[in-house]
Every structure is written in C-alpha cells, then in structure tokens.
Design an enzyme around this catalytic site. Structure first.
Site, PDB file in Angstrom:
ATOM      1  CB  ILE A  99      -0.597  -5.987   4.931  1.00 32.61           C
ATOM      2  CG1 ILE A  99      -0.800  -6.859   3.701  1.00 32.61           C
ATOM      3  CG2 ILE A  99      -1.501  -6.413   6.065  1.00 32.61           C
ATOM      4  CD1 ILE A  99      -0.264  -8.282   3.895  1.00 32.61           C
ATOM      5  CB  VAL A 100      -3.788  -2.743   1.337  1.00 25.81           C
ATOM      6  CG1 VAL A 100      -5.205  -2.558   0.795  1.00 25.81           C
ATOM      7  CG2 VAL A 100      -3.274  -1.452   1.957  1.00 25.81           C
ATOM      8  CG  ASP A 101      -6.440  -9.338   2.626  1.00 29.14           C
ATOM      9  OD1 ASP A 101      -6.487  -9.673   1.445  1.00 29.14           O
ATOM     10  OD2 ASP A 101      -6.732 -10.124   3.554  1.00 29.14           O
ATOM     11  N   GLY A 103      -8.912  -4.133   1.381  1.00 28.48           N
ATOM     12  CA  GLY A 103      -8.965  -2.682   1.229  1.00 28.48           C
ATOM     13  C   GLY A 103      -9.993  -2.013   2.134  1.00 28.48           C
TER      14      GLY A 103
END
Ligand code: IMP
Ligand code: MG
Length: 175
Positions: A99-101, A103
């Site tokens: 997952i990219v939150d 970044g």
C-alpha cells in the site's frame, strides 16, 4: 475486535492481480532479468500471487523497512531494516508494495534500490490512498485507489492482526 468490513473482495483482488501480471508480462522482455523486490511484511501475499501469474522469467528478493516515530502514519523518516541479498546491478527491479499512503516509504525505496545500479526501477502497489499523498511518487502498476481509511487483509495488518484475510477490509482503530 469486530470483523473488518469488506472493501475489496477476494474475487476483485484475484482478477486485478491477474490483469497486473498480464500488463507486467507484456511490458518486460523475456530476456530482461526481472527481479521482484517485495517489501516486508505487507507485500508477502500480493507478491506470492502476482509472481505466480507472470509469464516471464523472474527472481524474488525481499527488503524490509520501518518508519521512525510511533503511530500509524509514517513520519517521512524511513529506515532500512534489511537490504536485498542478491546482486541487482544491471537487472530490472520491480518494487512490490502492499500500500502507498503518504508515499515516503516508496520514494525512499526507489532511491535506495537505484543506488545498487539496476538497469531500471519500477513500482507496483496493490492499493494506494490517493488523497494521502505527501510526496510525488510514481506507481507504474496499481491495483486499486481507495480513500483515506485503514485497511487490513491480503498481507495488510492493523497491529499485526488480520494479515491473512483473503479480502481487503476496513477496520476502525477503536474496534
Ligand atoms: P507511506 O510511507 O505513508 O506511503 O506508508 C506506507 C506503509 O504504511 C505501507 O507499506 C504500510 O506498511 C503502512 N500502511 C499505510 N496505510 C496502511 C493501511 O491502511 N493498512 C495497513 N498498513 C498501512
Ligand atoms: Mg508496506
């Protein structure tokens, strides 16, 4: 703890993983030395499924990072806990993230892996929280965009719980 509420079903995940694997298999040349670099721990299930759907040769490496500070938001200061073991110089690296939150993690990883002088570095993430971005980082292969909510399952955890759910679900931290 209440059961997470389904956000992305097992069927949706599996069909998207198949599509991503098709895209990746088409984009690389069969002669490219493709190395999938899984980011521990969250990517382990995604990496296992994605890698088995590829139709081109590939090898697997793992990397582990942690964010400084407490709480669930990353602070921007990312620390390398475990580097890749194999030599990736001259090879084509595909970072596989859960997952990219904000970044920050992915941005750090790209720079870190580029220092090993690979032929190329691209990124693949199953999920991205589009509204949470704090740094500009390119996700070349993206599964799903979601809102700013905490998700678990398919490798993702909340306090180490619910990683092995077959779907991605939402938990409220108060559960
Ligand atoms: P970033 O550096 O803010 O992009 O954070 C990315 C990392 O935070 C991911 O690799 C996850 O380990 C973790 N993370 C962010 N959001 C979630 C979530 O909703 N569920 C589980 N882990 C998350
Ligand atoms: Mg992660």
């Amino acid at each position: 703890m209440n059961m997470p509420v389904v956000l992305i079903s097992e069927e949706e995940i599996q069909s998207r993983v198949l599509e991503l694997a098709g895209q990746i298999s088409a984009d690389y040349d069969a002669n490219d030395e493709l190395v999938l670099v899984g980011v521990l721990k969250g990517s382990f299930i995604f990496l296992a499924d994605l890698s088995r759907r590829l139709t081109i040769p590939r090898t697997i490496e793992f990397i582990a990072v942690s964010s400084y500070g407490s709480g669930s938001r990353s602070t921007g200061a990312v620390r390398l806990v475990m580097d890749v073991r194999g030599n990736i110089e001259g090879k084509h690296v595909l970072i596989v993230e859960d997952i990219v939150d904000t970044g920050h993690t992915l941005k750090y990883l790209i720079g870190m892996l580029e220092s090993h002088r690979p032929a190329s570095v691209r990124t693949c993430a199953l999920v991205r929280k589009a509204e949470s971005a704090e740094v500009d980082v390119k996700v070349d292969y993206l599964g799903f965009d979601i809102g700013n909510e905490w998700v678990v399952g398919y490798g993702l955890d909340y306090a180490e719980q619910n990683r092995t759910l077959p779907y991605i679900g939402v938990v409220s931290p108060d559960d």
